[in-house]
Design an enzyme around this catalytic site. Sequence first.
Site, PDB file in Angstrom:
ATOM      1  N   ALA A  68      56.554  61.134  35.458  1.00  0.00           N
ATOM      2  CA  ALA A  68      55.655  61.551  36.546  1.00  0.00           C
ATOM      3  C   ALA A  68      54.924  62.820  36.152  1.00  0.00           C
ATOM      4  CB  ALA A  68      56.455  61.774  37.829  1.00  0.00           C
ATOM      5  N   ASP A  69      53.787  63.028  36.785  1.00  0.00           N
ATOM      6  CA  ASP A  69      53.047  64.268  36.608  1.00  0.00           C
ATOM      7  C   ASP A  69      52.335  64.596  37.917  1.00  0.00           C
ATOM      8  OD1 ASP A  69      52.221  66.122  34.154  1.00  0.00           O
ATOM      9  OD2 ASP A  69      50.568  66.056  35.589  1.00  0.00           O
ATOM     10  N   THR A  70      52.471  65.832  38.343  1.00  0.00           N
ATOM     11  CA  THR A  70      51.849  66.297  39.591  1.00  0.00           C
ATOM     12  C   THR A  70      50.759  67.293  39.268  1.00  0.00           C
ATOM     13  OG1 THR A  70      53.921  65.977  40.794  1.00  0.00           O
ATOM     14  CG2 THR A  70      52.283  67.427  41.815  1.00  0.00           C
TER      15      THR A  70
END
Length: 195
Positions: A68-70
């Site tokens: 994931a990447d925010t």
Amino acid sequence: MRLILASNSPRRRQLLTDLGLRYEVRLQEVDESYPAHLQRAAVAEYLAAHKASAYRAGLQPDEVLLTADTIVCLDEQVLNKPVDDEDAVRMLTQLQGRAHDVYTGVCLLTGGGRQVVFSDQTRVHFRPLTEAEIRYYVQHYRPLDKAGAYGAQDWIGLVAVTRLEGSYFNVMGLPVHRVWEELQRLTDAQLLPGA
């Protein structure tokens, strides 16, 4: 199915634990640069998929990898993790008194090669903040590992966030409702806590 989390984020670990899923953490360094033409959700999705590609060769047939990447977007500007305290102060000064968007891109990749990439968006409204409040937060909470230089679950979230449109957990770094749904779809299995 064995779930593999490729993230060093304590917030993502806590969210998966709260979801009741068993998982193993695997970490390796992955370049987090992205093509300049990408914007908003496309950046988060690209980074999540790019991270997953670094783990592809090591996945076993019974494993599902989660990356994931925010990112935080103020208008069209992407605010990633600050490089130092002054960069964090600069970012928070830009965000105060305004609304911005948080995107978390997620990639689920099976050892058999099935992959799904998606993102979730949350609109976050900040009240105006004083410079003293911003500096207090940066000094005491050290948000250098957080996109946009803040964590909604921290002190700044308590005093600055006036409204959210979308998932709170997405702002924390993982849209767990979507992860739950997509894991079931990808693995053709009915997930239950403890599974």
